[in-house]
Design an enzyme around this catalytic site. Structure first.
Site, short mmCIF file in Angstrom:
data_model
loop_
_atom_site.label_atom_id
_atom_site.label_comp_id
_atom_site.label_asym_id
_atom_site.label_seq_id
_atom_site.Cartn_x
_atom_site.Cartn_y
_atom_site.Cartn_z
N PRO A 152 0.79 -1.23 0.00
CA PRO A 152 0.00 0.00 0.00
C PRO A 152 0.82 1.28 0.00
O PRO A 152 1.83 1.39 0.68
CB PRO A 152 -0.82 -0.11 1.29
CG PRO A 152 -0.13 -1.14 2.12
CD PRO A 152 0.51 -2.09 1.16
N ARG A 185 5.44 12.24 -2.99
CA ARG A 185 5.44 12.75 -1.62
C ARG A 185 6.59 12.11 -0.84
O ARG A 185 7.08 11.05 -1.20
CB ARG A 185 4.13 12.41 -0.90
CG ARG A 185 2.93 13.07 -1.52
CD ARG A 185 1.69 12.94 -0.65
NE ARG A 185 0.53 13.41 -1.39
CZ ARG A 185 -0.25 12.66 -2.16
NH1 ARG A 185 -0.02 11.37 -2.26
NH2 ARG A 185 -1.27 13.18 -2.81
N TYR A 205 11.69 8.38 0.88
CA TYR A 205 11.58 7.31 -0.11
C TYR A 205 12.23 7.60 -1.45
O TYR A 205 12.22 6.76 -2.34
CB TYR A 205 10.10 6.96 -0.32
CG TYR A 205 9.43 6.48 0.96
CD1 TYR A 205 9.89 5.33 1.60
CD2 TYR A 205 8.37 7.18 1.52
CE1 TYR A 205 9.29 4.90 2.76
CE2 TYR A 205 7.77 6.75 2.69
CZ TYR A 205 8.24 5.60 3.31
OH TYR A 205 7.66 5.17 4.46
N ASN A 263 8.05 -5.90 -1.25
CA ASN A 263 8.02 -4.72 -0.38
C ASN A 263 6.56 -4.59 0.05
O ASN A 263 5.74 -4.01 -0.66
CB ASN A 263 8.49 -3.46 -1.10
CG ASN A 263 8.52 -2.27 -0.15
OD1 ASN A 263 8.00 -2.35 0.97
ND2 ASN A 263 9.11 -1.17 -0.60
N ALA A 314 3.38 -1.00 4.58
CA ALA A 314 2.86 -1.03 5.96
C ALA A 314 2.37 -2.43 6.37
O ALA A 314 2.41 -2.76 7.57
CB ALA A 314 1.73 -0.02 6.09
N HIS A 361 4.35 -4.79 8.76
CA HIS A 361 4.33 -4.68 10.22
C HIS A 361 3.02 -5.17 10.85
O HIS A 361 2.87 -5.11 12.07
CB HIS A 361 4.57 -3.21 10.61
CG HIS A 361 5.67 -2.57 9.80
ND1 HIS A 361 6.96 -3.04 9.83
CD2 HIS A 361 5.67 -1.54 8.91
CE1 HIS A 361 7.71 -2.31 9.00
NE2 HIS A 361 6.95 -1.39 8.44
N ASP A 411 1.49 -15.98 6.26
CA ASP A 411 1.01 -17.35 5.98
C ASP A 411 1.09 -17.67 4.48
O ASP A 411 1.48 -18.78 4.10
CB ASP A 411 -0.44 -17.50 6.46
CG ASP A 411 -0.55 -17.53 7.97
OD1 ASP A 411 0.49 -17.69 8.65
OD2 ASP A 411 -1.68 -17.37 8.49
N GLU A 466 12.60 -10.12 1.23
CA GLU A 466 11.87 -8.96 1.79
C GLU A 466 12.68 -7.70 1.49
O GLU A 466 13.90 -7.67 1.69
CB GLU A 466 11.71 -9.12 3.31
CG GLU A 466 11.04 -7.92 3.95
CD GLU A 466 10.93 -8.04 5.47
OE1 GLU A 466 11.25 -9.13 6.02
OE2 GLU A 466 10.55 -7.05 6.10
N HIS A 488 12.81 -3.24 1.52
CA HIS A 488 12.30 -1.91 1.88
C HIS A 488 13.22 -0.85 1.31
O HIS A 488 14.46 -1.01 1.33
CB HIS A 488 12.22 -1.75 3.41
CG HIS A 488 11.34 -2.78 4.03
ND1 HIS A 488 9.98 -2.71 3.94
CD2 HIS A 488 11.64 -3.91 4.68
CE1 HIS A 488 9.46 -3.77 4.53
NE2 HIS A 488 10.45 -4.53 4.98
N SER A 548 13.56 2.26 2.56
CA SER A 548 14.20 2.94 3.68
C SER A 548 14.82 1.92 4.64
O SER A 548 14.45 0.74 4.63
CB SER A 548 13.17 3.80 4.43
OG SER A 548 12.15 2.98 4.97
N ARG A 581 14.20 4.06 11.84
CA ARG A 581 12.93 4.77 11.90
C ARG A 581 12.15 4.37 13.16
O ARG A 581 12.70 3.82 14.10
CB ARG A 581 12.15 4.52 10.60
CG ARG A 581 12.96 4.96 9.37
CD ARG A 581 12.19 4.80 8.10
NE ARG A 581 10.99 5.63 8.10
CZ ARG A 581 9.98 5.49 7.23
NH1 ARG A 581 10.04 4.54 6.30
NH2 ARG A 581 8.93 6.27 7.28
N ARG A 607 8.22 0.07 13.08
CA ARG A 607 8.70 -0.47 11.78
C ARG A 607 9.78 -1.53 11.98
O ARG A 607 10.27 -2.12 11.03
CB ARG A 607 9.24 0.67 10.90
CG ARG A 607 8.20 1.67 10.51
CD ARG A 607 8.75 2.70 9.53
NE ARG A 607 7.94 3.90 9.56
CZ ARG A 607 6.81 4.08 8.88
NH1 ARG A 607 6.35 3.13 8.09
NH2 ARG A 607 6.12 5.21 8.98
#
Ligand code: CA2
Length: 151
Positions: free
Chosen positions: A11, A19, A24, A75, A78, A81, A88, A99, A101, A103, A108, A112
């Protein structure tokens, strides 16, 4: 199946480049996708690059990957977390999982630092910005080759 690596984005990653560039980066998701296709081609692989703001859609795509991909780079944004459902689904595929990310989540907020993905991932990469996608493709391709008994 060919050598397709499924790259999933969770998301709000569709907002990249519009932004919060200080966190990012200024690169758009479309630009990252183009870099991924170009890099995969150099390796003789393909990428299936997707983004969704919906947890269930990501779960569906992970389930389908069993028949279409050699590895998953995710990635989960949110959902990293919060999502037992993604944990699963990734565990059930049996595919190599990287996995990712943009950042460095460990620099942070403490919320996170908890990931539901890490314990079902082969490896975790964070803090390298858009270049992390290229690094993750290399890692995913290598893990898949190692598992298949290739060098
Ligand atoms: O660093 C990453 O890649 C994250 O997965 C990004 C997620 C965040 O929740 C994770 O903790 C770390 C947030 C993605 C939201 O992306 C935006 C991009 C531009 C503007 C606003 C949000």
């Amino acid at each position: 199946m060919s050598d397709t690596i499924l790259i999933l984005n969770g998301p709000n990653l569709n907002l990249l480049g519009t932004r919060e560039p200080e966190i990012y980066g200024a690169t758009t998701l479309a630009n990252i996708e183009a870099r991924c296709h170009a890099h995969a081609e150099k390796l003789g692989a393909k990428v299936d690059f997707r983004q969704s703001n919906t947890e269930g859609e990501l779960v569906d795509w992970i389930q389908q990957a069993r028949d279409t991909a050699i590895a998953i780079v995710i990635n989960a944004a949110a959902y990293t977390h919060t999502s037992v459902a993604l944990h699963d689904a990734l565990k059930a595929t049996g595919l190599p999982v990287v996995e990712l990310h943009l950042s460095n989540v460990y620099k942070r907020e403490s919320f996170r630092h908890k990931s539901f993905i890490s314990s079902v991932a082969d490896g975790v990469m964070c803090g390298f910005g858009a270049h992390g996608y290229v690094l993750a493709i290399d890692a995913a391709k290598q893990i898949a080759a190692d598992r298949a008994g290739k060098t």
